[in-house]
Motif scaffolding. Structure first.
Motif, short mmCIF file in Angstrom:
data_model
loop_
_atom_site.label_atom_id
_atom_site.label_comp_id
_atom_site.label_asym_id
_atom_site.label_seq_id
_atom_site.Cartn_x
_atom_site.Cartn_y
_atom_site.Cartn_z
N LYS A 19 0.85 -1.19 0.00
CA LYS A 19 0.00 0.00 0.00
C LYS A 19 0.88 1.24 0.00
CE LYS A 19 -4.43 -0.96 0.38
NZ LYS A 19 -5.43 -0.37 -0.47
N ASN A 74 -0.01 4.48 1.05
CA ASN A 74 -0.98 5.38 1.66
C ASN A 74 -0.56 6.84 1.64
OD1 ASN A 74 -2.72 3.25 2.26
ND2 ASN A 74 -1.67 2.82 4.18
N TYR A 98 1.39 8.40 -0.56
CA TYR A 98 1.26 8.93 -1.92
C TYR A 98 -0.20 9.02 -2.35
CZ TYR A 98 6.24 8.10 -1.90
OH TYR A 98 7.57 8.12 -1.58
N LEU A 99 -0.98 8.04 -1.96
CA LEU A 99 -2.41 8.09 -2.26
C LEU A 99 -3.04 9.31 -1.61
CD1 LEU A 99 -5.05 6.96 -3.38
CD2 LEU A 99 -5.22 5.54 -1.33
N GLN A 100 -2.71 9.56 -0.36
CA GLN A 100 -3.27 10.71 0.34
C GLN A 100 -2.84 12.03 -0.31
OE1 GLN A 100 -5.63 10.37 2.82
NE2 GLN A 100 -5.91 12.50 2.26
N LEU A 106 0.23 2.55 -8.25
CA LEU A 106 -0.43 3.63 -7.52
C LEU A 106 -1.59 4.20 -8.33
CD1 LEU A 106 -0.61 5.74 -5.22
CD2 LEU A 106 1.05 7.10 -6.49
N ILE A 147 -4.49 1.45 -7.14
CA ILE A 147 -4.86 2.07 -5.86
C ILE A 147 -5.73 3.31 -6.07
CG2 ILE A 147 -3.95 3.11 -3.74
CD1 ILE A 147 -1.43 1.31 -4.15
N PHE A 148 -5.28 4.26 -6.89
CA PHE A 148 -6.05 5.49 -7.10
C PHE A 148 -7.33 5.18 -7.87
CE2 PHE A 148 -6.66 9.83 -8.97
CZ PHE A 148 -6.93 10.46 -7.76
N TYR A 159 -9.78 3.91 -5.46
CA TYR A 159 -10.25 5.02 -4.63
C TYR A 159 -11.33 5.82 -5.37
CZ TYR A 159 -10.62 9.57 -2.50
OH TYR A 159 -11.13 10.72 -1.96
#
Length: 77
Positions: free
Chosen positions: A2, A4, A6-8, A33, A37-38, A41
């Motif tokens: 994860k 997190n 960079y996602l944030q 990412l 992941i994105f 999201y």
């Protein structure tokens, strides 16, 4: 893995009107990412698959989109 932090960072800047550029070493997780992941999201907050454009410019499938005019036409379409 994860990512997190960079996602944030992406989430915090999602509507600021500025293009985001993701850089890093080869095989460091940039595509993961963005494309996993994105992407997940965006779907989780109600974005439609039809409103998400994913283009892997390393893929032969999208080779013609290396021309910025064709890329622009593809995105508008």
């Amino acid at each position: 893995v994860k990512r997190n932090v960079y996602l944030q960072m992406l989430i915090d800047r999602i509507n600021n009107g500025v293009i985001k550029v993701i850089t890093g070493l080869r095989r460091s997780g940039k595509s993961t990412l963005l494309f996993r992941i994105f992407h997940d999201y965006l779907l989780s907050i109600g974005a439609s698959h039809n409103n998400i454009i994913e283009i892997d410019l390393d893929s032969k499938q999208y080779e013609e989109l290396l021309d910025y005019k064709k890329l622009g036409q593809y995105i508008i379409k």
